[in-house]
Design a protein around this motif. Structure first.
Motif, PDB file in Angstrom:
ATOM      1  N   ARG A   4      45.567  71.417  76.955  1.00  0.00           N
ATOM      2  CA  ARG A   4      46.577  70.280  76.543  1.00  0.00           C
ATOM      3  C   ARG A   4      47.192  70.764  75.290  1.00  0.00           C
ATOM      4  O   ARG A   4      47.955  70.759  74.522  1.00  0.00           O
ATOM      5  CB  ARG A   4      46.156  69.023  76.793  1.00  0.00           C
ATOM      6  CG  ARG A   4      47.098  67.980  76.180  1.00  0.00           C
ATOM      7  CD  ARG A   4      46.543  66.643  76.416  1.00  0.00           C
ATOM      8  NE  ARG A   4      47.228  65.673  75.674  1.00  0.00           N
ATOM      9  CZ  ARG A   4      48.351  65.120  76.524  1.00  0.00           C
ATOM     10  NH1 ARG A   4      48.764  65.251  77.602  1.00  0.00           N
ATOM     11  NH2 ARG A   4      48.977  64.043  75.701  1.00  0.00           N
ATOM     12  N   GLU A   5      45.726  70.875  74.083  1.00  0.00           N
ATOM     13  CA  GLU A   5      46.057  71.210  72.792  1.00  0.00           C
ATOM     14  C   GLU A   5      46.834  72.596  72.619  1.00  0.00           C
ATOM     15  O   GLU A   5      47.741  72.718  71.552  1.00  0.00           O
ATOM     16  CB  GLU A   5      44.770  71.525  72.009  1.00  0.00           C
ATOM     17  CG  GLU A   5      43.987  69.999  71.792  1.00  0.00           C
ATOM     18  CD  GLU A   5      43.499  69.504  73.179  1.00  0.00           C
ATOM     19  OE1 GLU A   5      43.164  70.341  73.921  1.00  0.00           O
ATOM     20  OE2 GLU A   5      43.201  68.309  73.175  1.00  0.00           O
ATOM     21  N   GLN A   8      50.836  71.999  73.360  1.00  0.00           N
ATOM     22  CA  GLN A   8      51.068  71.266  72.315  1.00  0.00           C
ATOM     23  C   GLN A   8      51.340  72.016  71.162  1.00  0.00           C
ATOM     24  O   GLN A   8      52.619  72.005  70.426  1.00  0.00           O
ATOM     25  CB  GLN A   8      50.157  70.112  72.120  1.00  0.00           C
ATOM     26  CG  GLN A   8      50.196  68.826  73.204  1.00  0.00           C
ATOM     27  CD  GLN A   8      49.293  67.735  72.692  1.00  0.00           C
ATOM     28  OE1 GLN A   8      48.556  67.820  71.591  1.00  0.00           O
ATOM     29  NE2 GLN A   8      49.274  66.935  73.506  1.00  0.00           N
ATOM     30  N   SER A   9      50.466  72.827  70.690  1.00  0.00           N
ATOM     31  CA  SER A   9      50.448  73.638  69.552  1.00  0.00           C
ATOM     32  C   SER A   9      51.661  74.708  69.613  1.00  0.00           C
ATOM     33  O   SER A   9      52.267  75.086  69.151  1.00  0.00           O
ATOM     34  CB  SER A   9      49.302  74.528  69.128  1.00  0.00           C
ATOM     35  OG  SER A   9      48.013  73.827  69.019  1.00  0.00           O
ATOM     36  N   SER A  11      53.921  74.449  71.877  1.00  0.00           N
ATOM     37  CA  SER A  11      55.589  73.842  72.043  1.00  0.00           C
ATOM     38  C   SER A  11      55.848  73.555  70.355  1.00  0.00           C
ATOM     39  O   SER A  11      57.319  73.630  70.217  1.00  0.00           O
ATOM     40  CB  SER A  11      55.562  72.474  72.660  1.00  0.00           C
ATOM     41  OG  SER A  11      55.005  72.772  74.138  1.00  0.00           O
ATOM     42  N   TYR A  12      55.075  73.145  69.545  1.00  0.00           N
ATOM     43  CA  TYR A  12      55.619  72.706  68.460  1.00  0.00           C
ATOM     44  C   TYR A  12      55.969  74.091  67.465  1.00  0.00           C
ATOM     45  O   TYR A  12      56.903  74.221  66.617  1.00  0.00           O
ATOM     46  CB  TYR A  12      54.502  72.009  67.519  1.00  0.00           C
ATOM     47  CG  TYR A  12      54.511  70.740  67.740  1.00  0.00           C
ATOM     48  CD1 TYR A  12      55.698  69.861  67.586  1.00  0.00           C
ATOM     49  CD2 TYR A  12      53.412  70.151  68.194  1.00  0.00           C
ATOM     50  CE1 TYR A  12      55.646  68.322  67.750  1.00  0.00           C
ATOM     51  CE2 TYR A  12      53.235  68.605  68.489  1.00  0.00           C
ATOM     52  CZ  TYR A  12      54.589  67.746  68.237  1.00  0.00           C
ATOM     53  OH  TYR A  12      54.354  66.526  68.472  1.00  0.00           O
ATOM     54  N   ARG A 119      59.295  65.494  75.054  1.00  0.00           N
ATOM     55  CA  ARG A 119      57.612  65.365  74.637  1.00  0.00           C
ATOM     56  C   ARG A 119      57.269  63.995  75.028  1.00  0.00           C
ATOM     57  O   ARG A 119      55.957  63.884  75.297  1.00  0.00           O
ATOM     58  CB  ARG A 119      57.746  65.577  73.092  1.00  0.00           C
ATOM     59  CG  ARG A 119      56.287  65.699  72.610  1.00  0.00           C
ATOM     60  CD  ARG A 119      56.065  65.631  71.225  1.00  0.00           C
ATOM     61  NE  ARG A 119      56.411  64.290  70.750  1.00  0.00           N
ATOM     62  CZ  ARG A 119      55.760  63.168  70.702  1.00  0.00           C
ATOM     63  NH1 ARG A 119      54.761  63.098  71.309  1.00  0.00           N
ATOM     64  NH2 ARG A 119      56.270  62.111  70.327  1.00  0.00           N
ATOM     65  N   GLY A 122      55.753  63.465  78.044  1.00  0.00           N
ATOM     66  CA  GLY A 122      54.483  64.659  78.384  1.00  0.00           C
ATOM     67  C   GLY A 122      55.142  65.752  78.943  1.00  0.00           C
ATOM     68  O   GLY A 122      54.198  66.756  79.236  1.00  0.00           O
ATOM     69  N   TRP A 124      55.978  68.944  77.893  1.00  0.00           N
ATOM     70  CA  TRP A 124      56.178  69.782  76.845  1.00  0.00           C
ATOM     71  C   TRP A 124      56.856  71.038  76.944  1.00  0.00           C
ATOM     72  O   TRP A 124      57.534  71.191  75.997  1.00  0.00           O
ATOM     73  CB  TRP A 124      54.657  70.192  76.300  1.00  0.00           C
ATOM     74  CG  TRP A 124      54.255  69.023  75.800  1.00  0.00           C
ATOM     75  CD1 TRP A 124      53.251  68.009  76.309  1.00  0.00           C
ATOM     76  CD2 TRP A 124      54.055  68.678  74.274  1.00  0.00           C
ATOM     77  NE1 TRP A 124      52.755  67.092  75.439  1.00  0.00           N
ATOM     78  CE2 TRP A 124      52.963  67.373  74.124  1.00  0.00           C
ATOM     79  CE3 TRP A 124      54.474  69.063  73.214  1.00  0.00           C
ATOM     80  CZ2 TRP A 124      52.992  66.694  73.036  1.00  0.00           C
ATOM     81  CZ3 TRP A 124      54.108  68.725  71.959  1.00  0.00           C
ATOM     82  CH2 TRP A 124      53.444  67.358  72.016  1.00  0.00           C
TER      83      TRP A 124
END
Length: 198
Positions: A4-5, A8-9, A11-12, A119, A122, A124
């Motif tokens: 998950r992390e 997220q990383s 995606s950003y 986002r 959820g 991503w």
């Protein structure tokens, strides 16, 4: 780092790179628009407002057979065109440079807004795809190339849709701002009417 992390990383980072690419495109990719393009006629309508002419009066004087670049947008952008000229941007190249920056900021805003809306659900990877498709898609690039104002009404339309459930009054006002710039969102008017009726 968990899956998950990592997503997220990624995606950003992808959003940041997309925005960076969009800035580069806005800064270096565009040519100066000449006097035969639609944006120039928005500049002219602003000039006409400043001398007291109604932008829509010219339509009545025409024969409706030839496209004489009549005023076809709703009035807010024409008013903003006049205000920016009143503020000192009286030459078309200077006026266009200013509005290109405004269009670029709203273009970036739409990409960020699309990313954020996905986002929050959820989604991503969909968020990355939406920002990429908006920022670097063929249609978006062409609209930016010809200096169209489409990013402004689309930004307000998306923001309106995002706020419709929680803040309906603000959503209706933002929808009105979007329509007053360009009629892009007119097909969603029944949705707003149904929402107001319920």
């Amino acid at each position: 780092m968990g899956k998950r992390e990592w997503v997220q990383s990624f995606s950003y980072a992808a959003l940041f790179l997309t925005l960076l690419a969009m800035v580069w495109v806005h800064a270096f990719y565009f040519e100066q628009r000449g006097r035969e393009h639609d944006i120039y006629f928005a500049f002219l309508e602003g000039e006409r407002i400043l001398v007291g002419e109604n932008p829509y009066a010219r339509v009545l004087a025409g024969d409706f057979r030839t496209n004489d670049k009549y005023a076809t947008y709703f009035p807010l952008f024409y008013e903003l065109s006049a205000l920016s000229q009143l503020a000192g941007l009286q030459e078309y190249p200077d006026w266009l440079k200013f509005w290109r920056v405004v269009f670029a900021l709203f273009d970036l805003g739409v990409a960020v807004l699309l990313f954020e809306l996905c986002r929050r659900r959820g989604e991503w990877l969909l968020a990355v795809f939406a920002a990429l498709l908006w920022g670097l898609g063929r249609w978006s690039l062409f609209v930016d190339l010809i200096a169209q104002l489409d990013a402004l009404p689309i930004f307000f339309l998306l923001l309106s849709l995002a706020l419709l459930r929680q803040r309906p009054v603000a959503a209706f006002l933002l929808f009105g701002v979007s329509l007053s710039l360009k009629q892009i969102g007119i097909f969603l008017a029944p949705l707003y009417l149904i929402w107001a009726w319920q």
